[in-house]
Design a protein around this motif. Structure first.
Motif, short mmCIF file in Angstrom:
data_model
loop_
_atom_site.label_atom_id
_atom_site.label_comp_id
_atom_site.label_asym_id
_atom_site.label_seq_id
_atom_site.Cartn_x
_atom_site.Cartn_y
_atom_site.Cartn_z
N PRO A 25 2.63 3.87 7.54
CA PRO A 25 4.08 4.08 7.64
C PRO A 25 4.39 5.10 8.74
CG PRO A 25 3.20 5.25 5.74
CD PRO A 25 2.08 4.44 6.30
N ILE A 94 5.01 3.76 -1.32
CA ILE A 94 4.92 3.44 0.11
C ILE A 94 3.53 3.69 0.67
CG2 ILE A 94 7.36 3.88 0.49
CD1 ILE A 94 6.59 6.56 1.74
N HIS A 205 8.02 7.40 5.77
CA HIS A 205 9.03 6.37 5.56
C HIS A 205 8.40 5.05 5.11
CE1 HIS A 205 11.95 9.01 7.44
NE2 HIS A 205 11.07 9.25 8.40
N PRO A 206 9.16 4.21 4.39
CA PRO A 206 8.62 2.91 3.96
C PRO A 206 8.23 2.04 5.14
CG PRO A 206 10.66 3.45 2.79
CD PRO A 206 10.52 4.45 3.90
N LYS A 209 9.76 -4.41 6.59
CA LYS A 209 9.55 -5.59 5.75
C LYS A 209 8.48 -6.52 6.32
CE LYS A 209 13.11 -7.81 3.91
NZ LYS A 209 14.25 -8.76 3.74
N VAL A 212 5.10 -5.34 5.29
CA VAL A 212 4.85 -5.58 3.86
C VAL A 212 4.52 -7.05 3.63
CG1 VAL A 212 5.87 -5.51 1.55
CG2 VAL A 212 6.37 -3.68 3.18
N ASN A 241 12.88 -2.61 -3.06
CA ASN A 241 13.36 -1.59 -2.11
C ASN A 241 12.24 -0.93 -1.31
OD1 ASN A 241 16.13 -1.83 -2.87
ND2 ASN A 241 15.68 -0.69 -4.74
N GLY A 242 11.30 -1.74 -0.82
CA GLY A 242 10.25 -1.21 0.03
C GLY A 242 9.06 -0.61 -0.70
N ASP A 243 9.07 -0.64 -2.04
CA ASP A 243 7.96 -0.10 -2.83
C ASP A 243 6.82 -1.12 -2.81
OD1 ASP A 243 6.19 0.63 -4.85
OD2 ASP A 243 7.75 1.40 -6.17
#
Length: 451
Positions: A25, A94, A205-206, A209, A212, A241-243
């Motif tokens: 990240p 994250i 930060h995450p 997308k 991921v 939510n980015g988790d």
């Protein structure tokens, strides 16, 4: 693949073994963007250099102090706080913990992990950390064991401790440590300012997308899961939510399940009832020894009662092996189902506690002979067909269709969110009931649902 691997949570199974394997990240130190892998690698290298220098100087100081009177003795040196510890700050899931373990593998180090929020007083925190951070045991020298990397998670949870001396205790431990310390927190806390003034705080930060999705697609490919489409993955990512940890838990539950039909409806149901919470709840429920414990577990949970009922029904055979115990468990489940049928027919929700007691407590307490497994027990996904999660009545289905003319809404959202809201709204006055009924063009049976 071994059976042990197949039962392992995917977040552990696919945890990166090296920093080089990670999609790192983005991170900031102050107002400057930095490369986290380089920063942390330099941190460890500088720590060991500093420890070697300080320990050599202190050895000379101790030898000197043995030769002079007390008032002429010198104070021993300490490793500077900013070279002894760092803080990774960012939302849950994250990859902060994964970064620490991957870094430790690269340096052939052993991670000693503790959670600061688990301790409630200064003394408890000090007792938990001081032996780990201050010295090496004699067996370390005899066996030449690995260096240690101390991971203190949820340091922001320390703000709730009863003893206000907890923060100075952490700072004191940092100043006296013989091992590098990496702390993690989920968010900024103003009361941690004394700590922030002493060490480097990296804002993490995450992942984007697209990164991921790459990670998740790689996991699905290795697990040979083909039931999830790209749009399904995007929906799961948005819901989390980015988790990343939450995303991987969700795809494991869905991918290993026995799902029939369209998966989208199921994914939409996960916005409240996260799979990670359900997995934990199911495992904990089959460890209880009293009805009170079972009630406490279900009372604390936000998992929908009908949803949880199906999970327990599906996973009985994993946790209960005795035929006699299974007979009792299924008897309690059938009685719970009968009570729920009465609730739906009569709308008398005062029976709901008995439904809970029978399907949760009654089933879990049926386990009397089956020994508790010390290892990981796999929780499987219930057999769901699309659109059957709540077995809506014909009137409810017609109501949902009328709602859908104006809003995009799932059956799950209708039962859990929209219908309760409309009941409260229409219960305020007859005028409100009439306005809503006219707006949605409800018939008499549908209006009755709102009373």
């Amino acid at each position: 693949m071994t059976s042990k691997d197949s039962d392992m949570p995917w977040v552990e199974k696919y945890r990166p073994k090296s920093i080089k394997e990670m999609a790192l990240p983005t991170a900031r130190l102050g107002n400057q963007r930095v490369k986290l892998d380089e920063e942390l690698t330099n941190f460890l290298n500088h720590f060991f250099e500093e420890r070697k220098r300080i320990n050599k100087e202190n050895k000379e100081i101790r030898e000197f102090n043995r030769t002079v009177i007390e008032k002429e003795q010198k104070d021993e040196q300490q490793i500077p706080s900013d070279k002894a510890a760092v803080l990774l700050e960012g939302p849950p899931g994250i990859g902060k913990t994964s970064i620490v373990y991957a870094l430790a593998n690269d340096f052939n180090m052993e991670v000693i992990e503790t959670n600061a929020s688990d301790t409630r007083t200064r003394n408890a925190l000090e007792n938990k950390l001081k032996e780990t951070t201050k010295s090496r045991g004699i067996m370390d020298f005899i066996t030449e064991s690995k260096e240690k990397l101390i991971l203190i998670d949820e340091i922001d949870g320390i703000y709730g401790v009863q003893d206000r001396g907890a923060i100075p205790t952490v700072i004191n431990l940092i100043q006296n440590t013989q091992f590098p310390i990496i702390m993690c927190s989920n968010e900024y806390k103003s009361n941690l300012q004394p700590l922030y003034n002493k060490i480097k705080r990296f804002e993490v930060h995450p992942l984007p997308k697209k990164e991921v999705i790459k990670i998740v697609q790689n996991v699905l490919k290795k697990e040979k899961i083909t039931t999830l489409k790209n749009e399904d993955l995007e929906l799961i990512i948005d819901k989390n939510n980015g988790d990343l940890r939450g995303v991987i838990n969700d795809i494991q539950g869905i991918g290993q399940g026995k799902l029939e039909g369209d998966v989208r409806e199921l994914i939409l149901s996960l916005h409240r009832d996260t799979l990670e919470e359900i997995f934990t709840l199911i495992r904990d429920l089959f460890k209880v020894s009293s009805l009170r414990e079972a009630r406490n577990l279900t009372d604390k949970s936000d998992v929908d009662y009908n949803f949880l009922y199906k999970w327990i029904n599906e996973n009985l055979l994993t946790f209960i092996k005795s035929n006699r115990e299974l007979a009792n468990a299924f008897e309690n489940l059938s009685l719970a189902d009968e009570i729920f049928g009465r609730i739906r027919t009569t709308q008398y929700w005062g029976l709901l506690p008995y439904f809970f007691d029978l399907f949760a407590g009654g089933v879990a307490l049926s386990r009397k002979e089956t020994p508790y497994s010390k290892g990981f027990q796999r929780v499987v996904f219930p057999r769901y067909a699309s659109g059957t999660y709540f077995s809506l009545t014909n009137v409810e289905k017609e109501f949902v269709e009328k709602i859908k003319r104006r809003y995009e809404i799932s059956q799950i959202d209708f039962i859990q969110e929209f219908l309760p809201f409309l009941k409260i709204l229409c219960g305020a006055s007859r005028k409100q009931l009439k306005n809503v009924s006219d707006w949605l063009e409800l018939d008499a049976k549908e209006k009755k649902l709102l009373k």
